[in-house]
Design an enzyme around this catalytic site. Structure first.
Site, PDB file in Angstrom:
ATOM      1  N   PHE A 194      -7.543   2.055   4.652  1.00  0.00           N
ATOM      2  CA  PHE A 194      -6.335   0.999   5.046  1.00  0.00           C
ATOM      3  C   PHE A 194      -6.561  -0.635   5.309  1.00  0.00           C
ATOM      4  O   PHE A 194      -6.304  -1.430   5.735  1.00  0.00           O
ATOM      5  CB  PHE A 194      -5.014   0.545   4.541  1.00  0.00           C
ATOM      6  N   LYS A 201       1.800   4.120   1.417  1.00  0.00           N
ATOM      7  CA  LYS A 201       2.565   4.634   2.422  1.00  0.00           C
ATOM      8  C   LYS A 201       2.109   6.709   2.556  1.00  0.00           C
ATOM      9  O   LYS A 201       2.935   7.044   2.611  1.00  0.00           O
ATOM     10  CB  LYS A 201       3.989   4.530   3.411  1.00  0.00           C
ATOM     11  N   LYS A 223       7.243  -0.860   6.853  1.00  0.00           N
ATOM     12  CA  LYS A 223       7.940   0.097   5.844  1.00  0.00           C
ATOM     13  C   LYS A 223       8.507   0.253   5.388  1.00  0.00           C
ATOM     14  O   LYS A 223       9.643  -0.195   5.360  1.00  0.00           O
ATOM     15  CB  LYS A 223       6.940   1.676   7.070  1.00  0.00           C
ATOM     16  N   GLU A 268       0.669  -0.930  -0.296  1.00  0.00           N
ATOM     17  CA  GLU A 268      -0.086  -0.110  -0.012  1.00  0.00           C
ATOM     18  C   GLU A 268       0.692   1.463   0.682  1.00  0.00           C
ATOM     19  O   GLU A 268       2.124   1.195   0.763  1.00  0.00           O
ATOM     20  CB  GLU A 268      -0.502   0.088   0.937  1.00  0.00           C
TER      21      GLU A 268
END
Ligand code: AMP
Length: 509
Positions: free
Chosen positions: A302, A213, A379, A211
């Site tokens: 999300f 960030k 991340k 996804e």
């Protein structure tokens, strides 16, 4: 129970490296506690106290140990009451009274107890890693399943009250800790990966969910019909600040929901406003309607934790996301699923090209681990950053005269305790930041010499850097190359900063 028993258990737990033995030591101690002692002891063993902070300065604490008692006599409950009295002492002369109360207590403590108490109050015993062991000990002592205990602790956001309920009433007491509308749960946190390849390898499942960030504000939104409450990352009610988010959530299909997402302000060209600009929407005493037209907020969802009476926390990410996709419409976070590092790299480029921070890589089979910084969400950013803690700062020269400028950067070492220094930097600081940090650092000063002000290890700062080097300069053996300040992370506490163990992992040490 005597404090001495807790100190002894704490010592033995830290001395053994065998997990089962740690669990066993803790479980035995838990079973001997009186109900009113449970919460206090569970906190002490994790290095914290019920009162949070007791308002005695670092320097006083550091020098507080004096002559010690020969035999132990301090009761757990007495220690807790003393902390409480210290906290409740206020008004003129309170600083002296507080330190008197502390000294009276310490004069009745043995040397081992003194050391324990001082380290406890200085925050040096705080150990995130112990929480997992404590969970197992609680399960063992109460006969409940570890998974159920973990869930309850996650939802309560605190292990201590769960421990008491469980040891007093048994496993049935855990039912009260279930997901409920308008009782926010701790947000799930992310670990760090160096690059997309490492992220995919670490998630280790082949396919991962990727996804964008986004660099905005984390929100958790609870909705029942038209009632909507927006909670911040620290679980404060921020509904009034973002009416457009409330309206957007009301417009979604479904009735009862709990959504997890990021809200941020987009520029007319669709690129994100800088983080600091988005955060203006959450300032105090603002004219919300004016701010709304100047800096409209867009939510991106999300995750979905709850839908129409059903709790989704234990569902795998892929199923939660699929259900979310059916209701979130255009507010769904930009995403893809892949096992291919090259495709993941392209997705990262897309996110960066659109002005975002990077991507999140998520394990598709992972449940929602509230409050945990696990390895199920990673991340990946281009510039590497770490959230570090400021240990000291040096006065600036020339243009920066009168300002605290060069920052000493450290990270908590969760294995050895204390902090590891990783370097210094004065780069990346704007005048506004210099003024702010000078003011804030002086508030938490512990001591100083002619160049440097030493501070309590509290302030978290996000540092960008190019490389982690092996360096003989610091006892940690590691140093950051080209460290520069990205921003202050006032939304994070020192306990949420990165750890020395993460730095070692990134350094491949
Ligand atoms: P950090 O605060 O650097 O540890 O990164 C985690 C934060 O990134 C979360 O708390 C969210 O506020 C934010 N974030 C942005 N996009 C996403 C995403 N797609 N999934 C999860 N968190 C995200």
């Amino acid at each position: 129970m005597l404090l001495a028993a807790v100190v002894e258990t704490s010592r033995r737990v830290s001395e053994t490296s065998r997990r089962l033995e740690k669990v066993d030591l803790l479980a035995r101690l838990l079973l001997e506690l009186r109900p009113e002692e449970i919460e206090i002891v569970v906190r002490f063993l994790a290095g914290s106290i019920r009162q949070g902070r007791i308002g005695i300065g670092y320097a006083t604490l550091r020098d507080a140990q004096g002559s010690a008692a020969e035999t132990p006599s301090l009761e757990i409950a007495e220690v807790d009451r003393t902390f409480q009295s210290i906290v409740e002492t206020s008004g003129s002369g309170s600083q002296r009274q507080r330190s008197q109360l502390l000294h009276q207590m310490l004069s009745r403590a043995t040397q081992a107890e003194q050391q324990f108490l001082v380290r406890l109050l200085m925050g040096e015993l705080r150990q995130g890693a112990l929480e997992a062991v404590m969970l197992e000990a609680l399960a063992k002592a109460s006969g409940a399943a570890v998974e159920r205990v973990r869930r309850a602790v996650m939802l309560a956001g605190d292990i201590a009250p769960v421990a008491r309920a469980l040891l007093e009433q048994g496993e049935a007491a855990l039912a009260q800790y279930d997901v409920q509308l308008f009782r926010p749960v701790q947000p799930m946190l992310a670990g760090t990966a160096d690059d997309v390849g490492e992220a995919l390898a670490d998630l280790g499942l082949g396919e991962a969910a990727l996804e964008f960030k986004l660099d905005g504000a984390r929100v958790q939104v609870h909705r029942s019909g038209d009632d909507v409450v927006v909670y911040s990352r620290s679980l404060n009610d921020v509904t009034a600040a973002v009416p457009e988010v409330v309206e957007a959530v009301r417009a979604l299909p479904g009735k009862d929901l709990i959504l997890d997402g990021e809200v941020l302000s987009l520029q007319p060209n669709g690129r994100p406003q800088p983080f600091q600009v988005t955060m203006r929407r959450f300032g105090r005493k603002l004219d919300v309607h004016r701010m709304r037209s100047e800096l409209p907020m867009t939510p991106f969802w999300f995750d979905l934790l709850y839908l129409n009476g059903g709790n989704l926390l234990d569902e795998p990410q892929s199923r939660r996301f699929a259900t979310l996709s059916e209701i979130a419409g255009a507010s769904l976070i930009p995403h893809t699923t892949t096992s291919n590092a090259e495709r993941a790299g392209e997705f990262l480029e897309q996110s960066l090209n659109r002005g975002h921070e990077g991507i999140m890589a998520k394990a598709i089979d992972a449940r929602y681990a509230a409050g945990a910084r696990g390895q199920s969400w990673l991340k990946v950013k281009r510039a590497r950053t770490l959230d570090l803690i400021i240990l000291a700062a040096e006065w600036g020269h020339g243009r920066r005269h009168g300002w605290l400028s060069n920052l000493h950067l450290g990270v908590p070492d969760v294995e050895k305790g204390g902090f590891a220094m990783l370097g210094k930097t004065f780069k990346g600081l704007t005048d506004e930041m210099l003024a702010w940090q000078t003011q804030e650092l002086l508030k938490i000063e512990i001591s100083r010499d002619s160049y440097t002000v030493y501070v309590e290890p509290k302030l978290v700062v996000e540092i960008a850097f190019n490389e982690i080097q092996v360096s003989p300069r610091y006892p940690s053996g590691l140093a950051l190359r080209f460290a520069r300040v990205k921003r202050y992370r006032t939304d994070k506490t020192a306990a949420q900063a990165d750890t020395f163990q993460t730095v070692q992992r990134l350094a491949g040490a």
